[in-house]
Design an enzyme around this catalytic site. Sequence first.
Site: not given
Length: 178
Positions: A98-99, A102, A130, A151, A164
Amino acid sequence: MHPDISSVLISEEEIRSRVSQLAREIEALYEGRELMAIGILKGSVPFLADLIRKISLPVSYDFMAVSSYGEATESSGIVRITYDITGDISGKEILIVEDIIDTGRTLSHLKAFLKAKGPASVRIATLLDKPDRRVVPISVDFTGFSIPDEFVVGYGLDYANRYRNLPYVGILKPEVFH
Ligand code: IMP
Ligand code: MG
């Protein structure tokens, strides 16, 4: 640097070096075994592509895509799977790639969904985390960088599907959000 970026949080070189370290950690944990990486579209693509090429074990990969339900149902933690893996994963060692994590909602749902298919294991590798934003507790096996609650975009991460392709992770200028 891109004009919409206020500062670079993680440089291309820092990413490259950390991705190599993660590959060593992954090789150590899966030594002598074969693993299947499942990239979560679309943000994980650069990370997945760089990571798998640094792992000297047999690695196959597939993709999934998810979309969150609206705000009203978000607290239920339900995410909708819009693209599923195509093959049987029973008995396989699964590594979700996963990137960013959150709230943790997406991955806790996906992990449970994949576990139900009977793999040998399901682990998680994320480029960014995060931790201050976590709503659903989730154990992450491999984390590239823990970052503050800002962000960020680049290296797969987007704002409205843009940025991206930036080779670094950067913080967007507030005026870009409007
Ligand atoms: P979670 O279910 O709240 O953990 O959602 C994680 C998803 O939120 C990621 O896959 C991203 O698509 C998105 N996301 C969270 N924070 C950021 C950010 O700083 N930049 C870009 N996308 C983000
Ligand atoms: Mg995403």
